[in-house]
Design an enzyme around this catalytic site. Structure first.
Site, short mmCIF file in Angstrom:
data_model
loop_
_atom_site.label_atom_id
_atom_site.label_comp_id
_atom_site.label_asym_id
_atom_site.label_seq_id
_atom_site.Cartn_x
_atom_site.Cartn_y
_atom_site.Cartn_z
CB CYS A 2 -1.49 0.10 0.91
SG CYS A 2 -1.66 -1.21 1.33
NE ARG A 27 4.39 1.73 -0.55
CZ ARG A 27 5.60 1.32 0.00
NH1 ARG A 27 6.79 1.96 -0.55
NH2 ARG A 27 5.44 0.62 1.13
CD1 TRP A 74 0.03 -5.86 -4.11
CD2 TRP A 74 -0.04 -6.65 -1.49
NE1 TRP A 74 -0.31 -7.18 -3.79
CE2 TRP A 74 0.15 -7.81 -2.73
CE3 TRP A 74 0.13 -6.49 -0.15
CZ2 TRP A 74 0.67 -8.93 -1.63
CZ3 TRP A 74 0.26 -7.94 0.27
CH2 TRP A 74 0.72 -8.96 -0.74
CG ASN A 100 2.56 0.42 3.76
OD1 ASN A 100 1.89 -0.82 2.96
ND2 ASN A 100 3.32 1.57 3.58
N GLY A 101 0.86 -1.31 6.06
CA GLY A 101 1.17 -2.04 7.33
C GLY A 101 0.42 -3.67 7.67
CD GLU A 462 16.03 -11.17 -12.88
OE1 GLU A 462 15.33 -11.91 -11.11
OE2 GLU A 462 15.18 -10.50 -13.05
CE LYS A 466 12.10 -8.87 -14.61
NZ LYS A 466 12.74 -9.61 -13.06
CD GLU A 469 8.02 -10.03 -12.01
OE1 GLU A 469 9.21 -10.25 -12.02
OE2 GLU A 469 7.70 -9.29 -10.62
CG HIS A 485 21.42 -34.76 -9.98
ND1 HIS A 485 22.59 -36.62 -9.74
CD2 HIS A 485 22.73 -33.90 -10.23
CE1 HIS A 485 24.32 -36.31 -9.58
NE2 HIS A 485 24.23 -34.94 -9.74
CE LYS A 572 9.69 -1.76 -9.69
NZ LYS A 572 10.25 -2.45 -10.25
#
Ligand code: M6R
Length: 577
Positions: A2, A27, A74, A100-101, A462, A466, A469, A485, A572
């Protein structure tokens, strides 16, 4: 996560708050809202979805008043809907909150508030009533906040708007909060972006501090309610141009900015940040062990750093921040390097706060200046990539990689970095048709495997992140040697396997044979094999290969018509545990 904003001054608050929310949307983007006050008249509008969409429907600027607070959400507690969107107002209409939290003991607080009728499912509304309850008991504002801070557990950046006194109470613990100082106006925001258009003077809240803001100005207090004098920071921010018609998405714009961003960092590392890189070099030379702490993409950049440092003979490890307390062994001779684009990732903060005093030194590598991680460390290197808007980290990752290459060069590794900006530029320009072709091949796949060796392992991890995501494809990035393996059992006819080959006689070529024998669809990323055009150079391969990976995941997501800049369920900046 948030983002929160606040304003108290002489201008109309809503447009300023809206501007701030747009900057903070990275956010969280589930829902948003604004509350303003005009002669004690309360105006609130909130809705679900992206801010510009909500604004087009509700027209935030029609909210009048020169004081107000705003929020972009969020969701952590309660579904994404209009009722759970912030701001929340008490039934008495005396107090409004944006938060926010996470209030961890919300159940306990709720039980204490037996007669309250909560409207939403949020922990924040409980905090609102809990605070109002304190005021109703006759405590002064300072006393009420003091007790609130003592009894409320969890993370919080809270703005309470008192509709009776026209004051804002700003409280911070763990979640970031900054106050911007204008002429006869005060701004509040989760970060400095929220108000950087209006002022370049800020005060950063530290944990358990609070401020009371009124038309007389602002005052800061510590958790004991004692007034404190805070340092005013003048900040500069590397401004980036707005997304223009050449770029449909910020992700693409930010990948195309990479040559410029790397060049900017390179210049800075040879001038204003030269001493810093020398200091970091000396810290590395004098410490027994180096631990990188990071999450997500920054963790993958750290994996690459450990590859380079290990080749140089240093004992270096990268640890995922959320597991640091379980597997990170710190002693007086350990150097800790926290790597984070945002500088606000809660897992990283939680990892370094407890060990701050028990290690040799604490260094931060961040993109956002004055961020919480930076403020906690003794030495800070800024990667200078400029604001990154897309949730997927691209240009910031490349700058982190460049910084590690430069550092390794300083420590004695023979790397040619001279042509790197031109190489990156050409790489982006010369591979677009091949990327489009491969994207077509991969867009309907359910699973993709990416294998790498040495520095290629970090890249494999990486690219797989992506693909998940941005392209919503299950992907596994792994060490090529591990394939035999177990995972090889999953390779069948046309299973896509991306193979990162950095050298002509790379041992990974035998893994290529293994997957080819099982009729896998092998896609080669290499300067020597396959159809991508990549400059040679073992050490710089990781940088080039990841940029191709970014472009590929972008193209796949585009073909699938996905929300590239704001993937579902993500934000983000991850300021929750
Ligand atoms: O701001 P940070 O670098 O600390 O963020 C860490 C991760 O949340 C972040 O890298 C995330 O994995 C990215 N969205 C990936 O593209």
């Amino acid at each position: 996560m948030c983002g929160i904003t606040g304003y108290l001054g002489y201008k109309q608050a809503a447009p300023i708050l809206l501007e701030g929310l747009k900057k903070l949307e990275y956010r969280g983007y589930d829902s948003a809202g604004i509350a303003t006050l005009e002669n004690h008249q309360i105006n609130i509008k909130k809705g679900v979805g992206a801010i510009s969409k909500i604004d087009a429907k509700l027209q935030f600027s029609k909210l009048h008043g020169t004081i107000g607070i705003g929020h972009t959400r969020w969701a952590t507690h309660g579904k994404v809907n209009q009722i759970n969107a912030h701001p929340h107002l008490t039934q008495s209409k005396n107090l409004i909150i944006v938060h926010n939290g996470i209030i961890e003991n919300f159940e306990e607080l709720k039980n204490k508030l037996n007669s309250v009728n909560l409207i939403s499912d949020t922990d924040s509304e409980i905090a609102l009533y809990y605070f109002e309850n304190k005021l109703n008991k006759g405590l002064t504002i300072k006393e009420a906040i003091k007790e609130f801070l003592k009894e409320v557990k969890g993370t919080l950046a809270i703005l309470f708007l008192n509709t009776q006194t026209n004051e804002i109470y700003a409280i911070k613990r763990d979640s970031p909060l900054a106050l911007g100082i204008g002429t006869n106006e005060i701004f509040l925001g989760s970060d400095i972006y929220a108000f950087s258009k209006f002022t370049h003077k800020a005060i950063f809240f530290e944990d358990n501090e609070f401020a009371i803001i009124s038309n007389k100005g602002f005052r800061f207090y510590n958790q004991n309610g004692l007034e404190i004098i805070k340092k005013i920071t003048k900040f500069n921010w590397v401004k980036e141009e707005k997304k223009n018609k050449n770029f449909e998405h910020y992700m693409l714009k930010e990948i195309y900015e990479e040559p410029k961003c790397i060049e900017r960092l390179s210049i800075s590392l040879n001038s204003d940040q030269k001493n810093k890189i020398q200091n970091l070099k000396n810290l590395i030379l004098n410490s027994k062990k180096i631990l990188f702490v990071a999450a997500g993409t920054s963790y993958h950049a750290s994996l690459y750093a450990t590859y380079l440092l290990t080749r140089l003979g240093f004992d270096a490890r990268a640890i995922i921040a959320s597991e640091f307390s379980n597997i990170g062994l710190v002693d007086k001779e350990t150097l800790i390097i926290a790597v984070s684009q945002s500088g606000e990732t809660m897992d990283v903060l939680d990892a370094i706060k407890p060990v701050k005093n028990s290690c040799y030194s604490l260094v931060s590598i961040v993109n956002v200046p004055h961020s919480s991680i930076e403020r906690l460390c003794f030495l800070n290197i800024n990667i200078l990539a400029g604001q990154e808007i897309a949730v997927a980290s691209t240009k910031t990752y490349s700058n982190e990689l460049y910084l590690f290459l430069k550092l390794s060069q300083e420590l004695g590794m023979k790397i040619n970095l001279e042509k790197i900006f031109d190489n990156v530029k050409e790489l982006i320009e010369n591979n677009s048709s091949q990327i489009k072709k491969v994207a077509q091949l991969l867009k309907n796949k359910k699973d993709i495997y990416i294998i790498g060796k040495g520095s290629g392992y970090a890249v494999a991890r990486e690219i797989s992140l992506k693909l998940k995501e941005v392209s919503y494809i299950h992907a596994e990035g792994m060490m090529s040697g591990e394939l035999k393996h177990g995972t090889l059992a999953l390779i069948e006819n046309k299973t896509p396997v991306i193979i990162l080959i950095s050298e002509k006689h790379d041992p990974i070529l035998s893994n290529l044979k293994e997957v080819e024998s099982r009729n896998a669809q092998a896609i080669l990323i290499s300067p020597y094999y396959g159809d991508f055009k990549i400059p040679e150079g073992k050490e710089t391969f990781a940088l080039y290969a990841s940029i191709l990976g970014f472009l590929l995941t972008y193209e796949i997501a585009k073909l699938k018509n996905l929300p590239i800049d704001k993937p579902r369920n993500l934000a983000k900046v991850v300021t929750v545990k």
